[in-house]
Design an enzyme around this catalytic site. Structure first.
Site, PDB file in Angstrom:
ATOM      1  N   ASP A 277       0.854  -1.183   0.000  1.00  0.00           N
ATOM      2  CA  ASP A 277       0.000   0.000   0.000  1.00  0.00           C
ATOM      3  C   ASP A 277       0.892   1.235   0.000  1.00  0.00           C
ATOM      4  O   ASP A 277       2.084   1.172   0.322  1.00  0.00           O
ATOM      5  CB  ASP A 277      -0.904  -0.036   1.230  1.00  0.00           C
TER       6      ASP A 277
ATOM      7  N   ASP B  10      -0.320   4.912   1.071  1.00  0.00           N
ATOM      8  CA  ASP B  10      -0.596   5.765   2.226  1.00  0.00           C
ATOM      9  C   ASP B  10      -0.591   4.930   3.506  1.00  0.00           C
ATOM     10  O   ASP B  10      -1.273   3.915   3.601  1.00  0.00           O
ATOM     11  CB  ASP B  10      -1.946   6.468   2.063  1.00  0.00           C
TER      12      ASP B  10
END
Length: 267
Positions: A8, A10
C-alpha cells in the site's frame, strides 16, 4: 525463496505529504536487488504518472510500479466488455485509465456507471448516475472506502457516495479495489508474479491484510498508518507478521519472515 512485494502507499510509504522514515531505504534495497514490487492504492484520483511525481518527496518509484484502483477497474472492464462505454463520476486517474483501454465516456445510454474518488462530487453528476443506473447501466465503483484522510479530518470517499446511489436505486455496485482480491491478482499480473512467493504490506486489516489473505499472499501489517496492536486483535484473521514500519525490513527484504529479522528486532 525470492520474494515479490505488493505494498500500500498511504500509511506504508507516505503519510499525507510526508515520507515515512525508512521507506526510502526499503525501496532502494528492493531496486538494488532487482526485486519485483508494485505500489498499490485504492485512491483513483491521480494517474500513475501523477502519483510518481507525488512520491518524489524522497521516493523514486517508476510509473510502471504503481497500480491504482482506477487501473484495476479499467482492466476489469476491458476483460468484461471490450470497447464499451461508461458514465464516469471521478477524476483524471479514472477517466485516463478508461480512455487508454478504448472506452467511450458518455452520458448517453452507457454500458456502465463507474464511480471513483473525487474532491468535487456534484449533485448533478450523482443525479445523472442514479438515473442511468435506474435505466439499466451496470454499477461499478473503484473501491469501497467510506472515508479518506485529510489534515482537517475525514473526507467522504467512494464508498459513502456509492451508498447514496445504492439507497436511491436499490442497486449495489461491484467494487474492484481492495479488499477485492481481484485488485491483488491484477497487480500480480502486472509484474508477472505468483501468489506463493509474493507478500502484501499494508497498514489496514480491513483492506490490505484481508485482500492479501484472500489472494493467497503472505501479509505484513505495519503500524505507521491506521492499525494499532489493539485493533489487530479485533479481527478474526491475522497477518503473517506485524512490524512497526517498513524500516524494519531494511537489510531483510530477502528474508522477511526468517530468523534474521527476528534477531534484528531483538537487538
Amino acid at each position: 525463496m525470492a520474494w515479490n512485494y505488493l505494498m500500500d502507499m498511504d500509511g506504508v510509504l507516505v503519510s499525507e505529504e510526508h515520507l515515512i522514515p525508512g521507506a526510502d531505504a526499503f525501496l532502494a534495497e528492493l531496486r538494488a536487488d532487482e526485486t519485483p514490487f508494485i505500489v498499490l492504492t485504492n485512491n483513483s484520483i491521480r494517474t500513475a504518472r501523477d502519483l510518481r511525481a507525488r512520491l518524489r518527496i524522497g521516493l523514486d518509484v517508476p510509473e510502471a510500479s504503481i497500480w491504482t484502483s482506477a487501473l484495476a477497474t479499467a482492466r476489469f472492464l476491458e476483460s468484461q466488455r471490450p470497447g464499451g462505454s461508461a458514465y464516469v463520476v471521478g477524476e483524471s486517474g479514472l477517466t485516463t485509465a478508461l480512455h487508454e483501454i478504448g472506452y467511450v465516456i458518455t452520458d448517453s445510454d452507457p454500458d456502465y456507471v463507474v464511480l471513483g474518488e473525487t474532491r468535487t462530487y456534484s449533485f448533478e453528476a450523482i443525479t445523472t448516475a442514479i438515473r442511468l443506473v435506474e435505466r439499466g447501466a451496470r454499477f461499478i465503483a473503484t473501491n469501497p472506502d467510506a472515508t479518506g484522510p485529510s489534515a482537517g479530518g475525514s473526507l467522504p470517499a467512494t464508498g459513502a457516495v456509492a451508498a447514496l446511489i445504492t439507497r436511491a436505486t436499490g442497486r449495489e455496485p461491484y467494487y474492484v479495489g481492495k479488499p477485492n482480491p481481484l485488485m491483488m491478482r491484477s497487480a500480480l499480473r502486472q509484474i508477472g508474479a505468483h501468489s506463493e512467493n509474493t507478500l502484501m504490506i499494508g497498514d489496514r486489516m480491513d483492506t490490505d491484510v484481508i485482500s492479501g489473505l484472500e489472494a493467497g499472499l503472505q501479509t505484513i501489517l505495519v503500524l505507521t498508518g491506521i492499525s494499532t496492536p489493539a485493533s489487530v486483535e479485533l479481527y478474526p484473521y491475522r497477518p503473517t507478521r506485524v512490524l512497526d514500519s517498513v524500516a524494519d525490513l531494511v537489510g531483510h527484504t530477502q528474508d522477511p519472515f526468517g530468523t534474521q529479522l527476528d534477531r534484528a528486532q531483538q537487538l
